[in-house]
Enzyme design. Structure first.
Site: not given
Length: 458
Positions: A176, A210, A348, A411-412, A438, A440
């Protein structure tokens, strides 16, 4: 500084050879060059010339493959279920405990490594399996590492076994540190620990945010301020066992975008009393450190930066595991998916994306391995020397590669990639947090820019 003499040779060409030499004709190699090359090769075959080596040894390969097998056979089949449930995967943690992967001994085994590579190797494999479950397995390590790094041998014996429990009764631990107003700025921590001389106890008050495993853990390692006037140098870490205190309460469990199989919550401390001996390192050592900091109150310390630098590559290895999983899935999909009568990888536009993904993942891994090797300098009898923010470079590169690789994987796959029927959607959600927690991406760039310039860039 001593002089360095390089051994050289001179090529002698006949006049007619000089006249007919063209740019496309290589010069003849004389016997002297071959002799020199042979002598140098013999001299530089000595061990002190072989310090750079990217080959893993047999034990590293065995441990990596052991972790990969667990990730492939136990973690991956359970990944979707626990992501949907948004709950701690206790059965998976127990299976990991049975084989020693989740245990105090297992963690120490990975930590004691003069190459520094075992921990990132294993964590890459676990997060290749699934990031949410992976975080549930390694989250305890945040707390146990704090105990191991800052505690005394007696504290190791007392608290480390309780962080993990046993295979029959597994436990988790929570570290914590972050607060609602203190994320990247650790000097802004407001949770306070006050020493009560009458009872020889610390009294802790404040709120943590967190916290991985916050509230569901028994052992909580809590960073609190002892002397606010000293900023981050006036802080200490305390072990707070939930089962033995009053006033420790879990706040709201967060519903997160990713890493949903990992429990994250706020934790509140309301006049929580713990024995004086629960400060990591002991009270005498803390008092001496605070006194020294007060004497040098005007000096800026870099201990916090050094500590973070030595662990950021481990977070980077997790991000690489996610990126690699997305890349591998997209590659196989592109080889098997046909459009207009041929596999889509034959285009491609798809093939180049995959080429970039492979290249960027390898580049990030090399940065992680370099930082890992640097972090283990102490185990080799050396002093870690992060001159250019190498730990931050590793974490920054790996986190941003993970986000880009998982996005490209979607996307693929096209519309399929956007559905929960395919894992790349989950991987994309999991990857984003790595540019935030950890430190930014902006903080990493700040650390690197300060390191390379020697200036206090803001």
């Amino acid at each position: 500084m001593g002089n360095i003499t390089l051994r050289t040779t001179t090529l002698q060409l006949a006049p007619e050879e000089s006249m007919t030499m063209t740019e496309s004709t290589p010069p003849p190699v004389s016997a002297d060059v071959m002799t020199l090359a042979g002598e140098l090769a013999a001299e530089r075959s000595k061990p002190d010339w072989q310090t750079f080596n990217l080959n893993l040894n047999d034990e590293q390969i065995e441990i990596r493959d052991w972790a990969h097998e667990f990730a492939a056979t136990v973690i991956r089949p359970a990944a979707s279920e626990w992501d949907e449930r948004e709950a701690t995967p206790w059965p998976v943690i127990q299976e990991a405990a049975k084989i020693g992967l989740y245990s105090m001994d297992g963690s120490i085994n990975l930590f004691i490594d003069p190459s520094g590579l075992l921990m990132p190797l294993v964590q890459e494999e676990l997060f290749w399996g699934d990031a949410g479950i992976g975080m549930s397995l390694v989250g305890t390590g945040l707390a146990s590492s704090a105990v191991f790094s800052n505690g005394t041998p007696d504290q190791w014996s007392q608290w480390l076994p309780r962080c993990y429990g046993t295979p029959d009764d597994v436990q988790v631990a929570a570290f914590c540190s972050s607060e609602p107003g203190a994320g990247s700025d650790v000097s802004a921590i407001r949770t306070k620990a006050t020493y009560d001389e009458k009872t020889d106890e610390w009294v802790i008050n404040g709120q943590k945010a967190w916290a991985t495993n916050g509230g569901i853990a028994d052992i909580h390692v809590v960073v609190a301020t002892v002397d606010p006037s000293l900023g981050s140098r006036g802080q200490a870490a305390f072990v707070v066992p939930k089962s033995e205190v009053k006033g420790l309460e879990q706040g709201t469990k967060l519903k997160k975008h990713g890493l949903r199989a990992s429990h994250t919550a706020d934790v509140f401390f309301d006049n929580v009393r713990i024995p004086a001996a629960n400060v990591l390192g002991g009270k005498e050592k803390l008092d001496a450190r605070l006194a020294k900091s007060r004497e040098n109150n005007g000096a800026r310390g870099n201990a916090s930066m050094a500590t973070f630098e030595m662990t950021r590559h481990i977070v980077g290895s997790q991000a690489i595991g996610i990126a690699r999983a997305a890349y591998e899935f997209a590659l196989e999909y592109a080889k098997g998916r046909e459009q207009f009568g041929r596999p889509i990888i034959d285009n491609q536009g798809i093939a180049f994306k995959l080429a970039d993904m492979a290249m960027e993942i390898d580049a990030a891994r090399l940065l992680v391995w370099r930082a890992a090797f640097m972090s283990a300098a102490l185990m080799r009898g050396q002093t870690p020397d992060y001159r250019h923010g190498e730990g931050s470079m590793a974490k920054l590169k790996a986190s941003e590669v993970a986000v880009k690789a998982t996005e490209d994987a979607i996307q693929i796959l096209g519309g399929n990639g956007y559905t929960r029927e395919y894992p790349v959607e989950r991987m994309h959600r999991d990857s984003k947090i790595y540019t935030i927690f950890e430190g930014t991406s902006e903080i990493q760039r700040l650390v690197i820019s300060r390191a390379i310039s020697g200036m206090r860039i803001r």
